[in-house]
Design a protein around this motif. Structure first.
Motif, short mmCIF file in Angstrom:
data_model
loop_
_atom_site.label_atom_id
_atom_site.label_comp_id
_atom_site.label_asym_id
_atom_site.label_seq_id
_atom_site.Cartn_x
_atom_site.Cartn_y
_atom_site.Cartn_z
N ASP A 118 0.89 -1.17 0.00
CA ASP A 118 0.00 0.00 0.00
C ASP A 118 0.92 1.22 0.00
O ASP A 118 1.55 1.54 0.99
N HIS A 119 1.00 1.88 -1.16
CA HIS A 119 1.98 2.95 -1.32
C HIS A 119 1.52 4.27 -0.72
O HIS A 119 2.31 5.19 -0.55
N ARG A 120 0.23 4.36 -0.41
CA ARG A 120 -0.34 5.67 -0.04
C ARG A 120 0.19 6.15 1.32
O ARG A 120 -0.11 5.56 2.35
N GLY A 121 0.97 7.17 1.27
CA GLY A 121 1.49 7.75 2.52
C GLY A 121 2.47 6.85 3.24
O GLY A 121 2.73 7.02 4.43
N GLY A 122 3.00 5.89 2.52
CA GLY A 122 3.94 4.97 3.15
C GLY A 122 3.26 3.75 3.75
O GLY A 122 3.92 2.85 4.25
N GLY A 123 1.92 3.75 3.70
CA GLY A 123 1.19 2.56 4.15
C GLY A 123 1.50 2.23 5.60
O GLY A 123 1.39 3.07 6.49
N ARG A 124 1.90 0.99 5.82
CA ARG A 124 2.18 0.52 7.18
C ARG A 124 3.47 1.11 7.73
O ARG A 124 3.67 1.12 8.95
N SER A 125 4.36 1.58 6.87
CA SER A 125 5.65 2.09 7.35
C SER A 125 5.56 3.56 7.77
O SER A 125 6.55 4.13 8.23
N SER A 126 4.40 4.16 7.62
CA SER A 126 4.22 5.56 7.99
C SER A 126 4.35 5.75 9.50
O SER A 126 3.94 4.90 10.29
N ALA A 127 4.86 6.91 9.89
CA ALA A 127 4.92 7.22 11.32
C ALA A 127 3.53 7.42 11.91
O ALA A 127 3.37 7.44 13.13
N ARG A 128 2.53 7.53 11.04
CA ARG A 128 1.17 7.69 11.54
C ARG A 128 0.74 6.50 12.40
O ARG A 128 -0.09 6.64 13.29
N ILE A 129 1.33 5.35 12.15
CA ILE A 129 0.88 4.17 12.90
C ILE A 129 1.37 4.19 14.34
O ILE A 129 0.96 3.35 15.14
N THR A 130 2.21 5.16 14.68
CA THR A 130 2.62 5.25 16.08
C THR A 130 1.49 5.76 16.97
O THR A 130 1.63 5.76 18.20
N ILE A 131 0.40 6.17 16.36
CA ILE A 131 -0.79 6.51 17.17
C ILE A 131 -1.10 5.41 18.17
O ILE A 131 -1.36 5.66 19.36
N SER A 132 -1.06 4.18 17.71
CA SER A 132 -1.41 3.06 18.58
C SER A 132 -0.47 2.97 19.77
O SER A 132 -0.87 2.58 20.88
N ARG A 133 0.79 3.30 19.52
CA ARG A 133 1.76 3.24 20.61
C ARG A 133 1.43 4.26 21.69
O ARG A 133 1.61 4.01 22.88
N VAL A 134 0.98 5.44 21.24
CA VAL A 134 0.68 6.49 22.21
C VAL A 134 -0.52 6.07 23.07
O VAL A 134 -0.54 6.31 24.29
N VAL A 135 -1.49 5.42 22.47
CA VAL A 135 -2.64 4.95 23.24
C VAL A 135 -2.18 3.90 24.26
O VAL A 135 -2.50 3.97 25.45
N GLY A 136 -1.39 2.93 23.79
CA GLY A 136 -0.87 1.91 24.70
C GLY A 136 -0.04 2.52 25.81
O GLY A 136 -0.13 2.14 26.99
N GLY A 137 0.77 3.49 25.44
CA GLY A 137 1.63 4.15 26.43
C GLY A 137 0.82 4.92 27.45
O GLY A 137 1.16 4.95 28.64
N ALA A 138 -0.26 5.56 27.00
CA ALA A 138 -1.09 6.32 27.94
C ALA A 138 -1.72 5.38 28.96
O ALA A 138 -1.79 5.69 30.16
N LEU A 139 -2.16 4.22 28.50
CA LEU A 139 -2.72 3.24 29.44
C LEU A 139 -1.65 2.78 30.43
O LEU A 139 -1.90 2.66 31.63
N ALA A 140 -0.46 2.53 29.91
CA ALA A 140 0.63 2.11 30.80
C ALA A 140 0.94 3.20 31.83
O ALA A 140 1.16 2.91 33.01
N LYS A 141 0.93 4.44 31.38
CA LYS A 141 1.21 5.54 32.31
C LYS A 141 0.18 5.59 33.44
O LYS A 141 0.52 5.90 34.59
N LEU A 142 -1.07 5.32 33.11
CA LEU A 142 -2.11 5.33 34.15
C LEU A 142 -1.81 4.28 35.22
O LEU A 142 -2.06 4.50 36.41
N ALA A 143 -1.27 3.14 34.80
CA ALA A 143 -0.89 2.13 35.79
C ALA A 143 0.36 2.56 36.55
O ALA A 143 0.43 2.42 37.78
#
Lengths: 358, 358, 358, 358
Positions: A118-143
């Protein structure tokens, strides 16, 4: 387990830059933790595009929707699924990338590995996918908050503009007072000017993020291959554009002597501590109760607004001029990602450590 | 899976410095590979103590015994168990460590984590346990040879004595011609003199090892959290005394521009390659077919032959003077370990990559 | 992780029937547990060949050597490596198996999978490799003892000779008073006679082992794919010759009604318990504090002392007459293996459960 | 990895019965597979509630939305995220369950394990969460189709009504012609009548599902702990209400002799096969190329429409009368779940097997 991070506290992610949604599943969230959705959204806002003049102009609200694992405001111990819809794709900006490989991006390697992409915007390799990491990290921070453990990252260098002192000289909470996320106001202003100047050239620039964990108890880290700093290093190197990791004195210690590097143990008010902390809070792969600190090097973003030579999918040499909206420097938006990966790692190792004894 | 490395090709290790034996289990060795026991022993000999005047004087033959998984000279695909007996322990050298924590060693953190520890020679935290890694790495190398992939590490810096050029300027095979494992004869001599001088002071010194993988095909590496360089970084940081990892341009790229860092694709004789290799052979976490190279920083060994201040298990301040036989600089013996961890990682990812398509 | 069992408490095994040694690595043993080597050896003695007239005549002392992870009589939390040397191989007994596939053994499938195999005594597929499981299980039992959890298996059926009552009617400690490991003395005698008769025919026979876990606290088991009974089932089905697994009422419940199967909760002296235990101590994949019990079906051993038709490695039809020393019925020696796998599973899940909350 | 299934092809799931959505992430889908969304939806329709008079009346369209990992109709090798919104919750039906434990459900064990629970519709323990499995299984089936491997499950017994013959006597495609999913029309009618009768009593009933895999190549399965049948058993036992698993002859073989059970190898037209298939297509944990078949026992659903005695969260004895819409027999809707888990297992092991040789 390509897209899963962690052992007992895990994050599994999915999504592409221009697909329907970015999302993921957090598994192993301890039960009974108060889940504050506003905090999670605030963390996402720190990462979101379009937040300042030195980040990409892509406008995305990046609203997170938690789909499970929370009941009446508390984590249930069951997996927390979440999604963030993509809304502001300009996929036509990327039509010229369908058959042409952007230099130093993942276009060529994805094509070689998978046979399609998927070439659009870099597909899976885009930095946009780090969104999920921030959500996971926010949950970890709450703990981690319940455990009295804090995780703070900041921009310590952009190009040749670097902080003069180590982290102990700064009030790290000030990092959020400027758009480059540096706790020193004057250096921050210099960094912003440098990024603006580089951006005006159609070019990009790299830098260094420093991260500090305070309040971490002794005992976290699993020999032989689960050393805490190896886990942190792996986590950091999984972030887009990261090129290096060092903890404690890091590379600079190679030119000193053991007698200079060793951290002497002392007893301060019935509490064992060290006179210095060259070790970076980790000895033999296990936290020793001192501050954990490390640095991550980020390269200049590969997307530049200049024509570049390259080849296409048939192997023919051609040129490419990037369109689209891009960051001239990843560091300001990478700070919350560094924190997220660190928070998840520390929580994961905290949980692992509980199995050390019966 | 604290003591297991890898995903499809795995190494599980056991053993302590002064226990009965060091050993491990290699699982996932591809079937049908010719197993040359002499080659495995040679790799161990490169790591063994007492090999030169700049390494520890502990004399160990470190003879490996393969116990399974090999039949009529070939790997069967079944796990390969192995042991190396400990024979030259001087456990009494460590009696003063039973209740006292050596600065910047793992004594304190093990005690905090487990509530007890085998103090003799550092127990499980001793670098002696890397024997198992060298055996695993030798097996991986035997498989990689069939794929035309080579792994070569060398000492590129000791203290402030550093190679002047990058790896492409050297004949890496020459690294084995001197006791510090540096491919430049003159620099090697300087490094040896420096180590001898530091040793005479009862002190220790660090340095940098560079590693190069040649012949690696494109496509190895698993996004999102299995990026090839993150796996290599984690592997390197799991080695005793490692403090930093960088690949490609690493930390030095933060002060250049995207336009300088990008590797332009070209077509050379119907083969897509890059004009430069700032990326270090990995883009988006996936190998691109160019040489993979990275650097690992090692701190000065924590054991110095000088009296140091510390505390004991009751928290009382005291002093400690190390006895025993120790390395003034880990780099010469760490070179084969760096290679071993790299070889295992590359083979593991090669096998993982086979599942990309049906 | 083909040869590794478990998540936090893990066993990695190696070895072949006629190789140098059988062995393994236990990782994740909680620190500070008293390690009684005699107990481990006793468990091995329950499994060892040549122990009675109804087991194989192969004479092996099966002496275990612990190589690491134990210091001054206690587990250190570091991996416990161990080996048992093979001493009584009659490899020539198996020469006719080099190129010929024994019916219903793993010869053909190993050859197809790996392209080569160690044919001697079945190589890696031999039941001899369960030695490692018994060692791992003995270590797990030592930890479970501290938690007040017991694991007891027994032969409940051989051929058509079955116990008349469920496990609650028997004193399970009596199972060790006879060579077939059945707690009912008269049924045991019948079973032994049946096995002897089958053996005299050169034939083999199967049966059922029942296992009971007492003292297990509520809360063990990890939804969604880590249900406790699924883990137990997988563990049991990994034992050589196992063909089926059922827990609680198992297959027999399909013909009753929900109103008959449901276990009513009651309060007995301020303790919630159930009136019946059709569930087998597990509800929704999580232990409920009642006894856990399950049954495992074992097929008749595939090696019979009669000529059988088969094919060789070239696909030619031929006949095979087994030599060697074989068990006419696996059950007596499988009892300690069932216990070992159960003990490791329960301990693993006990440790996992500690991560449920902070 | 509590909520993740598989090794190289993995499914991670999330969701509760009355939460926002059920969903998951499939990771490791081979790249380049044609993804037919209609097929995935059809598989979900086979599982969906309200499909017939013998299933629960809860009406849910269960529309799946694929969010990533598919580009221009083909899998990209990147993770496939998906969700199915919950739309027809009647959460008030469950208000009486907030503080009261339903007998033989997971209410009590979840409360004990996590200290809190989402009581609505059973929360995470509801069979509704198997939606994610069906999506994952449908994707796996699309890959298996390319390999010529089929997976077909059917209801072979309900209560005491059982098929008279083994699977080879039936045209399995006929199973979809009736609402109980049994390939024998007359037996199907009997089963439906029995279920209706039980339902009229406010009661429930169990049964057995048989599953057959055809076209599976030899070589799938990983000793020692990754035996193919152990993986299948674990997968089946992870399905709600499953109480037992047997493959090949299963429990019934315990009363036959080795000479009767062994499958003789023969050469049929230059192809090695077996005269019989008592083994169930798996020998030594590895597929042998014959049909794989196994049976799964399901208990009667725990929710009955009768008043039952129980206790509440304070331990007080009380009574409970279930409201809500429930299945009187899980089997008709469990058939596609059994197929899904089987398909994912087979694909996972197919991919694992590729790493056996270089």
């Amino acid at each position: 387990m390509k897209n899963t991070f962690g052992h007992l506290f895990t994050l599994t992610t999915f999504g592409e830059s221009h697909g329907e949604a970015i999302g993921g599943v957090v598994d192993g969230m301890p039960a009974g933790i108060l889940i504050n959705p506003d905090f999670i959204q605030q963390e996402l806002d720190r990462r979101r595009p379009g937040q300042s003049k030195i980040t990409t102009g892509r406008q995305e609200a990046d609203r997170v929707e938690l789909l499970s694992g929370v009941f009446e405001g508390r984590s249930t111990g069951c997996p927390i699924g979440f999604i963030v819809r993509n809304t502001n794709q300009h996929s036509y900006d990327y039509d010229n990338m369908r058959d042409t490989f952007r230099p130093s991006h993942a276009d060529y390697t994805y094509q070689q590995k998978y046979g399609l992409r998927d070439h659009r915007g870099g597909g899976r390799s885009s930095a946009r996918i780090t969104i999920s990491r921030v959500v996971g990290g926010a949950l970890a921070k709450l703990a981690l908050q319940q455990l009295g453990i804090s995780v703070e990252a900041f921009t310590s260098q952009v190009g040749d503009i670097a902080l003069l002192h180590d982290y102990t000289h700064y009030d790290l909470s000030l990092r959020e007072n400027n758009i480059v996320r540096c706790p020193d106001r004057e250096k921050a202003a210099e960094m912003v000017r440098l990024i603006e100047s580089v951006k005006a050239d159609g070019d990009t620039i790299g830098g260094i993020i420093t991260c500090v964990v305070k309040g971490c108890p002794a005992g976290l880290g699993e020999p032989e291959f689960g050393k805490l700093h190896a886990a942190l290093g792996s986590a950091m190197l999984s972030i887009n554009a990261a090129k290096g990791f060092e903890y404690g004195e890091g590379f600079s210690c190679v030119n000193s002597r053991g007698s200079q590097q060793n951290d002497i143990f002392v007893n301060r008010d019935h509490h064992i501590t060290t006179l210095t902390n060259h070790s970076g809070g980790i000895q033999g792969g296990i936290s020793n109760g001192e501050d954990i600190y490390f640095r991550v090097a980020f390269k200049p973003v590969a997307t530049i607004l200049r024509e570049q030579q390259t080849v296409n999918i048939e192997g023919q040499e051609t040129t490419l001029l990037a369109r689209g909206r891009h960051d001239p420097c990843v560091l300001p938006r990478a700070v919350p990602i560094v924190e997220a990966m660190t928070a998840m790692t520390i929580l994961d190792y905290y949980l692992q450590n509980k199995a050390t004894t019966l």
